[in-house]
Design a protein around this motif. Structure first.
Motif, PDB file in Angstrom:
ATOM      1  N   VAL A  28      33.589  -5.320  16.061  1.00 45.45           N
ATOM      2  CA  VAL A  28      32.875  -5.837  17.235  1.00 45.45           C
ATOM      3  C   VAL A  28      31.462  -6.269  16.887  1.00 45.45           C
ATOM      4  O   VAL A  28      30.839  -7.030  17.646  1.00 45.45           O
ATOM      5  N   ALA A  29      30.929  -5.822  15.770  1.00 42.15           N
ATOM      6  CA  ALA A  29      29.577  -6.201  15.362  1.00 42.15           C
ATOM      7  C   ALA A  29      29.531  -7.558  14.668  1.00 42.15           C
ATOM      8  O   ALA A  29      28.447  -8.117  14.471  1.00 42.15           O
ATOM      9  N   LEU A  30      30.689  -8.108  14.307  1.00 43.13           N
ATOM     10  CA  LEU A  30      30.724  -9.384  13.590  1.00 43.13           C
ATOM     11  C   LEU A  30      30.471 -10.561  14.526  1.00 43.13           C
ATOM     12  O   LEU A  30      30.989 -10.604  15.641  1.00 43.13           O
ATOM     13  N   THR A  31      29.695 -11.520  14.058  1.00 40.99           N
ATOM     14  CA  THR A  31      29.445 -12.746  14.806  1.00 40.99           C
ATOM     15  C   THR A  31      30.465 -13.811  14.402  1.00 40.99           C
ATOM     16  O   THR A  31      31.208 -13.656  13.417  1.00 40.99           O
ATOM     17  N   ASP A  32      30.480 -14.911  15.150  1.00 41.05           N
ATOM     18  CA  ASP A  32      31.378 -16.011  14.791  1.00 41.05           C
ATOM     19  C   ASP A  32      31.077 -16.527  13.379  1.00 41.05           C
ATOM     20  O   ASP A  32      31.996 -16.855  12.620  1.00 41.05           O
ATOM     21  N   TYR A  33      29.820 -16.577  13.029  1.00 44.44           N
ATOM     22  CA  TYR A  33      29.446 -17.016  11.689  1.00 44.44           C
ATOM     23  C   TYR A  33      29.964 -16.024  10.636  1.00 44.44           C
ATOM     24  O   TYR A  33      30.506 -16.430   9.595  1.00 44.44           O
ATOM     25  N   GLU A  34      29.832 -14.746  10.908  1.00 43.00           N
ATOM     26  CA  GLU A  34      30.212 -13.726   9.921  1.00 43.00           C
ATOM     27  C   GLU A  34      31.717 -13.652   9.710  1.00 43.00           C
ATOM     28  O   GLU A  34      32.172 -13.350   8.600  1.00 43.00           O
ATOM     29  N   VAL A  35      32.525 -13.938  10.741  1.00 47.06           N
ATOM     30  CA  VAL A  35      33.974 -13.880  10.528  1.00 47.06           C
ATOM     31  C   VAL A  35      34.468 -15.063   9.709  1.00 47.06           C
ATOM     32  O   VAL A  35      35.571 -15.016   9.166  1.00 47.06           O
ATOM     33  N   ARG A  36      33.656 -16.115   9.589  1.00 46.25           N
ATOM     34  CA  ARG A  36      34.027 -17.252   8.742  1.00 46.25           C
ATOM     35  C   ARG A  36      33.598 -17.037   7.289  1.00 46.25           C
ATOM     36  O   ARG A  36      33.980 -17.800   6.406  1.00 46.25           O
ATOM     37  N   THR A  45      38.827 -15.167   4.360  1.00 40.93           N
ATOM     38  CA  THR A  45      37.620 -14.852   5.106  1.00 40.93           C
ATOM     39  C   THR A  45      37.830 -13.531   5.844  1.00 40.93           C
ATOM     40  O   THR A  45      38.940 -12.981   5.871  1.00 40.93           O
ATOM     41  N   ARG A  46      36.769 -13.038   6.467  1.00 45.93           N
ATOM     42  CA  ARG A  46      36.929 -11.866   7.342  1.00 45.93           C
ATOM     43  C   ARG A  46      37.897 -12.189   8.483  1.00 45.93           C
ATOM     44  O   ARG A  46      38.598 -11.312   8.980  1.00 45.93           O
ATOM     45  N   GLY A  47      37.896 -13.471   8.877  1.00 44.96           N
ATOM     46  CA  GLY A  47      38.816 -13.887   9.925  1.00 44.96           C
ATOM     47  C   GLY A  47      40.270 -13.799   9.531  1.00 44.96           C
ATOM     48  O   GLY A  47      41.147 -13.764  10.405  1.00 44.96           O
ATOM     49  N   HIS A  48      40.575 -13.770   8.251  1.00 44.57           N
ATOM     50  CA  HIS A  48      41.941 -13.523   7.791  1.00 44.57           C
ATOM     51  C   HIS A  48      42.251 -12.027   7.780  1.00 44.57           C
ATOM     52  O   HIS A  48      43.362 -11.600   8.115  1.00 44.57           O
ATOM     53  N   ILE A  86      48.939 -14.589   9.998  1.00 43.48           N
ATOM     54  CA  ILE A  86      47.560 -14.373   9.542  1.00 43.48           C
ATOM     55  C   ILE A  86      46.761 -15.670   9.627  1.00 43.48           C
ATOM     56  O   ILE A  86      45.644 -15.702  10.159  1.00 43.48           O
ATOM     57  N   GLU A  87      47.321 -16.761   9.111  1.00 43.78           N
ATOM     58  CA  GLU A  87      46.625 -18.038   9.133  1.00 43.78           C
ATOM     59  C   GLU A  87      46.385 -18.510  10.567  1.00 43.78           C
ATOM     60  O   GLU A  87      45.319 -19.053  10.892  1.00 43.78           O
ATOM     61  N   GLU A  88      47.357 -18.287  11.436  1.00 41.84           N
ATOM     62  CA  GLU A  88      47.242 -18.733  12.826  1.00 41.84           C
ATOM     63  C   GLU A  88      46.093 -18.038  13.538  1.00 41.84           C
ATOM     64  O   GLU A  88      45.434 -18.633  14.404  1.00 41.84           O
ATOM     65  N   GLY A  89      45.813 -16.803  13.169  1.00 39.53           N
ATOM     66  CA  GLY A  89      44.764 -16.054  13.843  1.00 39.53           C
ATOM     67  C   GLY A  89      43.397 -16.178  13.225  1.00 39.53           C
ATOM     68  O   GLY A  89      42.388 -15.843  13.863  1.00 39.53           O
ATOM     69  N   ALA A  90      43.318 -16.674  11.997  1.00 36.78           N
ATOM     70  CA  ALA A  90      42.079 -16.592  11.236  1.00 36.78           C
ATOM     71  C   ALA A  90      40.931 -17.402  11.822  1.00 36.78           C
ATOM     72  O   ALA A  90      39.766 -17.064  11.624  1.00 36.78           O
ATOM     73  N   GLY A  91      41.217 -18.474  12.543  1.00 31.78           N
ATOM     74  CA  GLY A  91      40.161 -19.342  13.029  1.00 31.78           C
ATOM     75  C   GLY A  91      39.624 -19.007  14.401  1.00 31.78           C
ATOM     76  O   GLY A  91      38.763 -19.734  14.920  1.00 31.78           O
ATOM     77  N   ARG A  92      40.072 -17.928  14.997  1.00 25.90           N
ATOM     78  CA  ARG A  92      39.626 -17.603  16.349  1.00 25.90           C
ATOM     79  C   ARG A  92      38.203 -17.039  16.368  1.00 25.90           C
ATOM     80  O   ARG A  92      37.712 -16.545  15.351  1.00 25.90           O
ATOM     81  N   PRO A  93      37.544 -17.098  17.534  1.00 30.50           N
ATOM     82  CA  PRO A  93      36.191 -16.532  17.646  1.00 30.50           C
ATOM     83  C   PRO A  93      36.186 -15.034  17.348  1.00 30.50           C
ATOM     84  O   PRO A  93      37.206 -14.343  17.497  1.00 30.50           O
ATOM     85  N   ALA A  94      35.027 -14.532  16.961  1.00 32.97           N
ATOM     86  CA  ALA A  94      34.900 -13.129  16.572  1.00 32.97           C
ATOM     87  C   ALA A  94      35.325 -12.182  17.688  1.00 32.97           C
ATOM     88  O   ALA A  94      36.008 -11.183  17.445  1.00 32.97           O
ATOM     89  N   ALA A  95      34.924 -12.479  18.934  1.00 33.34           N
ATOM     90  CA  ALA A  95      35.263 -11.588  20.046  1.00 33.34           C
ATOM     91  C   ALA A  95      36.767 -11.519  20.264  1.00 33.34           C
ATOM     92  O   ALA A  95      37.317 -10.450  20.564  1.00 33.34           O
ATOM     93  N   GLU A  96      37.449 -12.648  20.106  1.00 35.12           N
ATOM     94  CA  GLU A  96      38.912 -12.651  20.266  1.00 35.12           C
ATOM     95  C   GLU A  96      39.584 -11.856  19.150  1.00 35.12           C
ATOM     96  O   GLU A  96      40.557 -11.129  19.388  1.00 35.12           O
ATOM     97  N   LEU A  97      39.071 -12.017  17.944  1.00 32.66           N
ATOM     98  CA  LEU A  97      39.643 -11.270  16.825  1.00 32.66           C
ATOM     99  C   LEU A  97      39.476  -9.768  17.020  1.00 32.66           C
ATOM    100  O   LEU A  97      40.401  -8.991  16.757  1.00 32.66           O
TER     101      LEU A  97
END
Length: 243
Positions: A28-36, A45-48, A86-97
């Motif tokens: 929950v502490a990750l930002t949209d920038y940080e998950v990329r 990425t963290r988003g993966h 995994i790939e389908e979810g990787a690009g979502r915003p940090a809050a959604e992830l």
């Protein structure tokens, strides 16, 4: 508590809950920038990493359902499905992830807490592992949560892994490496128990240090800092590890 092969799923659940809450705090502490940003896993990425953990939890909820109901549900249909999710979810915003992660892990914890005692030994279909008892779902998800929390690169390191988890995984990882013919010979010695754990042919150097440092190195989550060799020299090569 000691985490070993005799630990029941019910006994492991409180430990898993603690690990899950620690992971949630990082997510929950990750930002949209940080998950990329890149994770510690090459090419991810963290988003993966976050949807990988979430789908791992969903897959284990699925096999619990199979064991409880008798439905023909596999952990995954195949490796391609797992990778696509995994790939389908990787690009979502940090809050959604983060919300997806909480929902998936919470769903598993609820399903595991309600799972009938008599159904823990029911065999289910694991990806790449054939038919095995569903009881391994709790311990294997604990491994997913702890190791991939480290892969996020948010400060959760092997020295933060719970001692019960480290003791079990060091023993099982050494045993798996002992069965392979592509591993350099060595003997592992953890400071905590001084047990000799041969790897490969066991004829190489003794590698000793804290158990967490040994496990972190063997799993590619640490560089071997804090380990010593006898006779002195460079650390042996170890094969890539997959959780």
């Amino acid at each position: 508590m000691t985490y070993d092969g005799s630990a029941t799923p019910a006994a492991l659940l409180p430990l898993l809950r603690t690990s899950v809450e620690q992971l949630h705090a990082s997510a929950v502490a990750l930002t949209d920038y940080e998950v990329r940003a890149p994770s510690l896993l090459p090419g991810w990425t963290r988003g993966h990493v976050l949807p990988h953990i979430a789908r791992s939890a969903d897959s284990r909820t699925r096999v619990l359902t199979a064991a409880r109901t008798g439905a023909d549900l596999a952990q995954y249909d195949n490796e391609a499905q797992r990778e696509w999710e995994i790939e389908e979810g990787a690009g979502r915003p940090a809050a959604e992830l983060a919300a997806d992660l909480r929902g998936a892990l919470g769903g598993f914890l609820t399903a595991a807490a309600e799972h009938p005692d008599a159904a823990w030994d029911v065999p289910v279909r694991w990806l790449g592992g054939g038919m095995r008892p569903v009881r391994r779902a709790v311990g294997s998800l604990l491994r997913e949560v702890e190791v991939h929390h480290t892969d996020l690169g948010c400060g959760h390191r092997p020295e933060n892994w719970p001692p019960f988890f480290v003791a079990h995984e060091l023993a099982t990882t050494a045993a798996r490496l002992r069965e392979r013919d592509d591993v350099s010979g060595m003997v592992l010695i953890a400071d905590e128990d001084q047990v000799l754990r041969p790897v490969g042919d066991g004829r190489g150097p003794q590698v000793s240090g804290p158990a967490a440092a040994l496990l972190g190195w063997l799993t590619g989550r640490a560089d071997g800092h804090g380990l010593t060799l006898e006779p002195p020299g460079p650390l042996p090569d170890v094969p890539a590890w997959r959780s």
